[in-house]
Design a protein around this motif. Sequence first.
Motif, short mmCIF file in Angstrom:
data_model
loop_
_atom_site.label_atom_id
_atom_site.label_comp_id
_atom_site.label_asym_id
_atom_site.label_seq_id
_atom_site.Cartn_x
_atom_site.Cartn_y
_atom_site.Cartn_z
N ARG A 1 -42.79 -13.67 -0.85
CA ARG A 1 -42.46 -12.84 -2.02
C ARG A 1 -43.01 -11.43 -1.83
O ARG A 1 -42.33 -10.44 -2.02
CB ARG A 1 -43.03 -13.49 -3.28
CG ARG A 1 -42.44 -12.94 -4.58
CD ARG A 1 -42.93 -13.73 -5.79
NE ARG A 1 -44.38 -13.78 -5.84
CZ ARG A 1 -45.10 -14.90 -5.85
NH1 ARG A 1 -44.52 -16.08 -5.82
NH2 ARG A 1 -46.42 -14.85 -5.89
N LYS A 2 -44.29 -11.37 -1.40
CA LYS A 2 -44.94 -10.07 -1.21
C LYS A 2 -44.26 -9.23 -0.14
O LYS A 2 -44.23 -8.01 -0.22
CB LYS A 2 -46.41 -10.28 -0.81
CG LYS A 2 -47.36 -10.23 -2.01
CD LYS A 2 -48.80 -10.36 -1.56
CE LYS A 2 -49.18 -11.82 -1.38
NZ LYS A 2 -50.56 -12.06 -1.00
N ARG A 3 -43.73 -9.90 0.89
CA ARG A 3 -43.17 -9.18 2.03
C ARG A 3 -41.65 -9.18 2.01
O ARG A 3 -41.01 -8.98 3.04
CB ARG A 3 -43.64 -9.86 3.33
CG ARG A 3 -45.14 -9.98 3.46
CD ARG A 3 -45.75 -8.69 3.95
NE ARG A 3 -47.21 -8.79 3.98
CZ ARG A 3 -47.98 -7.85 4.54
NH1 ARG A 3 -47.45 -6.79 5.09
NH2 ARG A 3 -49.28 -7.99 4.51
N SER A 4 -41.08 -9.42 0.84
CA SER A 4 -39.62 -9.60 0.78
C SER A 4 -38.85 -8.33 1.14
O SER A 4 -37.69 -8.40 1.51
CB SER A 4 -39.20 -10.11 -0.60
OG SER A 4 -39.58 -9.17 -1.58
N LYS A 5 -39.49 -7.16 1.07
CA LYS A 5 -38.80 -5.91 1.40
C LYS A 5 -39.06 -5.50 2.84
O LYS A 5 -38.64 -4.44 3.29
CB LYS A 5 -39.24 -4.80 0.43
CG LYS A 5 -38.94 -5.14 -1.02
CD LYS A 5 -38.39 -3.97 -1.78
CE LYS A 5 -37.66 -4.39 -3.04
NZ LYS A 5 -38.52 -5.15 -3.98
N GLU A 6 -39.82 -6.32 3.57
CA GLU A 6 -40.15 -5.99 4.96
C GLU A 6 -39.41 -6.95 5.90
O GLU A 6 -38.91 -7.99 5.46
CB GLU A 6 -41.67 -6.15 5.17
CG GLU A 6 -42.49 -5.19 4.32
CD GLU A 6 -43.98 -5.52 4.41
OE1 GLU A 6 -44.48 -5.67 5.52
OE2 GLU A 6 -44.62 -5.63 3.35
N PRO A 7 -39.35 -6.61 7.18
CA PRO A 7 -38.70 -7.53 8.13
C PRO A 7 -39.59 -8.74 8.43
O PRO A 7 -40.17 -8.87 9.50
CB PRO A 7 -38.46 -6.66 9.37
CG PRO A 7 -39.49 -5.60 9.29
CD PRO A 7 -39.79 -5.36 7.84
N VAL A 8 -39.72 -9.58 7.44
CA VAL A 8 -40.57 -10.76 7.56
C VAL A 8 -39.77 -11.97 7.07
O VAL A 8 -39.17 -11.93 6.00
CB VAL A 8 -41.84 -10.62 6.70
CG1 VAL A 8 -42.65 -11.92 6.69
CG2 VAL A 8 -42.70 -9.45 7.17
#
Lengths: 157, 209
Positions: free
Chosen positions: A61-68
């Motif tokens: 959830r925290k990294r949903s805007k990153e390539p993760v």
Amino acid sequence: MILYSLLMLLGLSSAGVDEVNLAQLQSRIYRGADTTYVVNFWATWCRPCIEELPAFEALARKRSKEPVVVLLVSLDAPIDRETKVEPFIRKKGYDHCQVVILNEPKPHLWIDRVDQSWSGSIPATLFVKGQRRLFGEFQFNEELLDSTFTAFHKEEK
Amino acid sequence: MNRVFQWCVTVLIVVTTLSAIARANGNEGGVNVGDSAPVFSLMNVDGKKVALSDFSSAKGAIIVFTCNHCPYSVKYEDRIIALHQQFASQGYPVIAINPNDPVTVPEDAYDQMIVRAKEKKFPFPYLVDETQEIAKAYGAKRTPHVYVVANTKDGSKVAYIGSIDDNAADASAAESFFVSDAVTALLAGKLPTTPLTKAIGCTIKWKKK
């Protein structure tokens, strides 16, 4: 609009879990050098796995805007997909993770192909970014997963 | 300064994590094939102690780290009973050992082991490894985790480590029978051709310090 919302709702609650074999799983996690993959091996019958899954959802959830990509690989029997795995994911609302069920018989032949050091116990987690990888049999909490991920994610070759 | 401190903390946490991971992976304190089998004397479900040395007149033993609650252990229960029935009379009895912390999993407590042994009419000892020292000495990681030991003139030696067969979910679909093959080889005076296998299983529930 109402119809659209209804479809969205249906779409979100379907919790479709794809069945993959090991080759398909590996092509999925070794294809993008720009993406960090967090691959967690779990099962609905594994208590420590169930305990740590919220940490993985929180990370996703925290990294949903990153390539993760946080990929939850269920080792439940494929026959339990519709009766156990999908209802579990739906109930918990793990919407930010990708979930697959591994359909690969004969564990003695494929455990080493995930990682030589894997004893076969779960939970186990594999971090992959390009050629870099980190594997461990470890039960994470949110803090530990966060710090491990951050260090792995940032580290340059 | 603050950033440097944060960085240090992160590095410390990660190093701690990684060394914990390395410990979990290494067979720390565990045995390998060919090593002497660690001795033990543990409480059986009948209230009497059972020791590895009680079996010194047998040809060896099939030591199975298992438990009540783990679905993999449950799936293998009948197969563990079958192994005992097939091989005990030939000198390789099963000795089951439950190493799980009953605080973490109450279903694996000693009184529940007694219930399960009665329900399933276990024909073999079902021992409690209360201190978890025997599981650690063997290097057991999961349940079920099997160690076949053979009695030689130099004492009990580990001859096979791993899983029972290659299909936990469905006994009738199994194609490789590792423990059975290992014991059959030993009975024929040979070493097992596959002395080490891996399998998926439930992690042993270690006591929280």
